[in-house]
Design a protein around this motif. Structure first.
Motif, PDB file in Angstrom:
ATOM      1  N   LYS A  84      10.876   8.159  -6.807  1.00 47.01           N
ATOM      2  CA  LYS A  84      12.207   7.996  -7.172  1.00 47.01           C
ATOM      3  C   LYS A  84      13.272   8.496  -5.946  1.00 47.01           C
ATOM      4  O   LYS A  84      14.332   7.959  -6.146  1.00 47.01           O
ATOM      5  CB  LYS A  84      12.516   8.957  -8.342  1.00 47.01           C
ATOM      6  N   ALA A  85      12.936   9.497  -5.167  1.00 51.63           N
ATOM      7  CA  ALA A  85      13.786   9.893  -4.094  1.00 51.63           C
ATOM      8  C   ALA A  85      13.401   9.238  -2.954  1.00 51.63           C
ATOM      9  O   ALA A  85      14.028   9.788  -1.895  1.00 51.63           O
ATOM     10  CB  ALA A  85      13.588  11.561  -3.964  1.00 51.63           C
ATOM     11  N   SER A  86      12.778   8.135  -3.058  1.00 52.61           N
ATOM     12  CA  SER A  86      12.097   7.571  -1.539  1.00 52.61           C
ATOM     13  C   SER A  86      13.477   6.428  -1.421  1.00 52.61           C
ATOM     14  O   SER A  86      13.661   5.736  -2.105  1.00 52.61           O
ATOM     15  CB  SER A  86      10.709   6.944  -1.754  1.00 52.61           C
ATOM     16  N   PRO A  87      13.784   6.496  -0.098  1.00 50.70           N
ATOM     17  CA  PRO A  87      14.633   5.404   0.322  1.00 50.70           C
ATOM     18  C   PRO A  87      13.813   4.173   0.208  1.00 50.70           C
ATOM     19  O   PRO A  87      14.495   3.023   0.026  1.00 50.70           O
ATOM     20  CB  PRO A  87      15.038   5.991   1.731  1.00 50.70           C
ATOM     21  N   GLY A  88      12.558   4.157   0.571  1.00 53.74           N
ATOM     22  CA  GLY A  88      11.910   2.951   0.423  1.00 53.74           C
ATOM     23  C   GLY A  88      11.834   2.134  -1.005  1.00 53.74           C
ATOM     24  O   GLY A  88      12.032   0.877  -0.942  1.00 53.74           O
ATOM     25  N   PHE A  89      12.013   2.909  -2.135  1.00 48.81           N
ATOM     26  CA  PHE A  89      12.244   2.308  -3.153  1.00 48.81           C
ATOM     27  C   PHE A  89      13.626   1.676  -3.415  1.00 48.81           C
ATOM     28  O   PHE A  89      13.689   0.418  -3.891  1.00 48.81           O
ATOM     29  CB  PHE A  89      11.875   3.347  -4.433  1.00 48.81           C
ATOM     30  N   PHE A  90      14.645   2.161  -2.832  1.00 50.39           N
ATOM     31  CA  PHE A  90      15.936   1.446  -3.060  1.00 50.39           C
ATOM     32  C   PHE A  90      15.711   0.175  -2.008  1.00 50.39           C
ATOM     33  O   PHE A  90      16.707  -0.939  -2.411  1.00 50.39           O
ATOM     34  CB  PHE A  90      16.935   2.787  -2.406  1.00 50.39           C
ATOM     35  N   PHE A  91      15.239   0.340  -0.883  1.00 46.43           N
ATOM     36  CA  PHE A  91      15.152  -0.861  -0.080  1.00 46.43           C
ATOM     37  C   PHE A  91      14.384  -1.971  -0.830  1.00 46.43           C
ATOM     38  O   PHE A  91      14.812  -2.977  -0.628  1.00 46.43           O
ATOM     39  CB  PHE A  91      14.916  -0.461   1.223  1.00 46.43           C
ATOM     40  N   ALA A  92      13.306  -1.471  -1.599  1.00 48.29           N
ATOM     41  CA  ALA A  92      12.570  -2.540  -2.306  1.00 48.29           C
ATOM     42  C   ALA A  92      13.199  -3.205  -3.507  1.00 48.29           C
ATOM     43  O   ALA A  92      13.212  -4.474  -3.533  1.00 48.29           O
ATOM     44  CB  ALA A  92      11.384  -1.795  -2.754  1.00 48.29           C
ATOM     45  N   GLN A  99       0.797  -1.173   0.076  1.00 50.66           N
ATOM     46  CA  GLN A  99      -0.325  -0.001  -0.060  1.00 50.66           C
ATOM     47  C   GLN A  99       0.826   1.321   0.058  1.00 50.66           C
ATOM     48  O   GLN A  99       0.540   2.244  -0.462  1.00 50.66           O
ATOM     49  CB  GLN A  99      -0.891  -0.113   1.271  1.00 50.66           C
ATOM     50  N   GLU A 100       1.972   1.358   0.712  1.00 50.31           N
ATOM     51  CA  GLU A 100       2.899   2.466   0.932  1.00 50.31           C
ATOM     52  C   GLU A 100       3.521   2.573  -0.614  1.00 50.31           C
ATOM     53  O   GLU A 100       3.506   3.884  -1.054  1.00 50.31           O
ATOM     54  CB  GLU A 100       4.017   2.252   1.833  1.00 50.31           C
ATOM     55  N   GLY A 101       3.827   1.446  -1.620  1.00 55.24           N
ATOM     56  CA  GLY A 101       4.316   1.530  -2.553  1.00 55.24           C
ATOM     57  C   GLY A 101       3.521   2.191  -3.465  1.00 55.24           C
ATOM     58  O   GLY A 101       3.776   2.989  -4.195  1.00 55.24           O
ATOM     59  N   VAL A 102       2.324   1.885  -3.507  1.00 52.68           N
ATOM     60  CA  VAL A 102       1.292   2.567  -4.315  1.00 52.68           C
ATOM     61  C   VAL A 102       1.065   3.998  -4.058  1.00 52.68           C
ATOM     62  O   VAL A 102       0.902   4.742  -4.960  1.00 52.68           O
ATOM     63  CB  VAL A 102       0.040   1.565  -4.134  1.00 52.68           C
ATOM     64  N   HIS A 103       1.028   4.252  -2.797  1.00 54.31           N
ATOM     65  CA  HIS A 103       0.926   5.692  -2.185  1.00 54.31           C
ATOM     66  C   HIS A 103       1.971   6.548  -2.823  1.00 54.31           C
ATOM     67  O   HIS A 103       1.904   7.587  -3.387  1.00 54.31           O
ATOM     68  CB  HIS A 103       0.871   5.618  -0.896  1.00 54.31           C
ATOM     69  N   LEU A 104       3.243   6.093  -2.760  1.00 55.65           N
ATOM     70  CA  LEU A 104       4.237   6.632  -3.456  1.00 55.65           C
ATOM     71  C   LEU A 104       4.423   6.888  -4.955  1.00 55.65           C
ATOM     72  O   LEU A 104       4.773   7.961  -5.456  1.00 55.65           O
ATOM     73  CB  LEU A 104       5.758   6.092  -2.927  1.00 55.65           C
TER      74      LEU A 104
END
Length: 508
Positions: A273-281, A261-266
């Motif tokens: 692109k600037a989210s650290p969550g995408f790097f960790f994903a 859900q957080e990924g869809v929100h971002l």
């Protein structure tokens, strides 16, 4: 290694053994040299590695997501708690294998990479997207790049070139998606490369010089052939790692819905692109995808992904509980169902006799298990109603710790005779005729286990041996002994993991 003093060539039964590199052997041998008990020496490297991985993702949570007034609901604490109480960490942190050392090395290396990218402004974090990037220091950047190279070098010493492939692949996917190639190439700094070579290459060079077949056996057979062919008999379907990933984070599996859900929100906000969550994903997803194409698949292959998945799951869970009661209820209800399912599985296994001694008192255990599962489910339901992540976190962590202790006290001792050579070695350690103890047709795992606990390779028994002996064997070997008429009587109990068969002397 600890006994011979040869710290270069790994050996098994006196012959070179190149299935894995040397890091785990060094760590375990160091424990033996300190005269630790054998199992402590063999397992402590994995335990300390799991602790290092937990600290690393806690540090990432602190740096990229900040602190919180409610520190119990902050990623820096929740991510390590999820990781440490998940099935994968509980299992592999106790295992005498190089897998957790490998996963920890990659976790620490990716933490260094994330730090460099954060300091350059390419990972802005979620404290305040408009805040300036952290102050940079050329000296500290070089130190972090050197550490990144050193940790990748340790990963290569733990399990081989896969360390570079997994870290490089994850960073490559991130760079391809965000078009931040310059940031990615910054991680390939000459300082990092030099330190990587200094850490990883000396052992490979020494081992290759002493053992001319090392490169062929390790690089080609145990890396390329293992990945490209099913030669090692570990063939599984393409989707094998999907259920393995879900199992790896039990009891937190349903919490992964929140990370999606957080990924869809971002994605909708176009801030990924600037989210650290995408790097960790990218770090968490790449090992799963990469090894899904392998012709050989084992659950341990995706262990390097688990710390990253725990981190993004913790962030998603915090935001899901903050966002709405329905999301919190969904997560808590699903987690409650998991605990009830685990209780049902345990009761079924005990009643079916799969757990040996446990089956004798399965009625009492079933009652206690049902009561505890109901209590956990009720507590989680209340946590969802109140949107209380602290309560859900506490219930799951305490339940996981309780399950581990129940396993230690009740389940594992009952399983020991069926799966471990330990009780047989303890039983026979003071045997009057140790030279007359043999094995016959035992499986590979039993062969290694017997050798470890007896501290020597047991010879294979032959019907041509006329003297009395004690043979450790399986059902097939027991049938062979009966055919040659060297044993009369019945074995008690007949369903043990391995049979101890007293062989009579051949008639003269």
């Amino acid at each position: 290694m600890a006994e011979t003093g040869d710290w270069v060539t790994p050996t098994l039964y006196g012959k070179p053994w190149f299935e894995k590199p040397v890091l785990y052997y060094w760590a375990a041998a160091f424990g033996f040299r300190l005269h630790l008990p054998a199992e402590w020496a063999a397992r402590l490297p994995s335990a300390f590695s799991a602790l290092a991985a937990a600290i690393a993702i806690g540090w990432l949570g602190w740096k990229h997501y900040g602190t919180s007034k409610d520190w119990l609901c902050a990623p820096w604490l929740l991510a390590p708690a999820m990781f440490c109480t998940g099935v994968a960490a509980i299992g592999f942190a106790r295992a005498a294998t190089p897998d957790m050392l490998f996963a920890s090395a990659i976790t620490l290396a990716m933490a260094c990479a994330a730090s460099v990218l954060r300091r350059s402004g390419d990972l802005r974090g979620s404290r305040d997207p408009t805040s300036p990037a952290p102050a940079r220091s050329k000296r500290s950047d070089l130190a972090m790049l050197a550490l990144f190279g050193a940790l990748l070098g340790l990963g290569v010493l733990a399990k081989g070139p896969a360390a570079v492939i997994l870290a490089g692949g994850a960073i490559g996917i991130w760079a391809l998606s965000t078009r931040k190639w310059r940031a990615a190439f910054r991680l390939a700094h000459p300082m990092g490369i030099a330190v990587f070579a200094l850490v990883a290459l000396p052992w490979y060079v020494l081992c290759a010089r002493r053992n001319p077949d090392f490169i062929h056996v390790f690089i080609f057979q145990h890396n390329f052939e293992r990945y490209l062919t099913p030669v090692f008999q570990h063939k599984q379907p393409f989707w094998f790692f999907i259920p393995i990933t879900l199992l790896a984070l039990l009891p937190w599996t349903v919490f992964q819905i929140a990370s999606l859900q957080e990924g869809v929100h971002l994605w909708r906000e176009k801030s990924w692109k600037a989210s650290p969550g995408f790097f960790f994903a990218c770090w968490g997803i790449f090992p799963i995808v990469f090894f899904s194409f392998s012709e050989s698949k084992l659950p341990s292959y995706i262990l390097p992904a688990v710390p990253a998945l725990a981190l993004i799951t913790s962030v998603g869970a915090i935001r899901a509980f903050q966002r709405s009661r329905s999301d919190a209820l969904l997560i808590c209800a699903g987690t409650a169902l998991i605990w009830i399912g685990l209780a049902i599985f345990f009761i079924h296994a005990a009643r079916a006799g799969s757990l040996n001694v446990i089956a004798d008192r399965s009625t009492a255990l079933a009652f206690v298990t049902v009561v505890l599962a109901a209590a956990v489910a009720a507590a989680l339901g209340f946590a969802g109603m109140r949107q209380d992540l602290r309560l859900a976190l506490g219930v799951c962590c305490l339940s996981a710790l309780g399950a581990v202790e129940i396993a230690n006290i009740v389940v594992l001792p009952a399983l020991d005779p069926a799966v471990s050579a330990r009780p047989y070695a303890q039983m026979l350690q003071n045997d009057l005729h140790p030279d007359r103890i043999f094995e016959l047709q035992v499986a590979r795992a039993w062969d290694y286990g017997l050798a470890f606990y007896f501290r020597r390779k047991l010879p294979e028994w032959s019907p041509a041996d006329p003297s009395a002996a004690l043979v450790l064997t399986n059902r097939e070997g027991y049938a062979q002994i009966l055919k040659v008429d060297r044993f009369h009587g019945e074995l008690e109990p007949p369903n043990r993991g391995i049979f101890l068969v007293p062989i009579e002397a051949a008639p003269r």
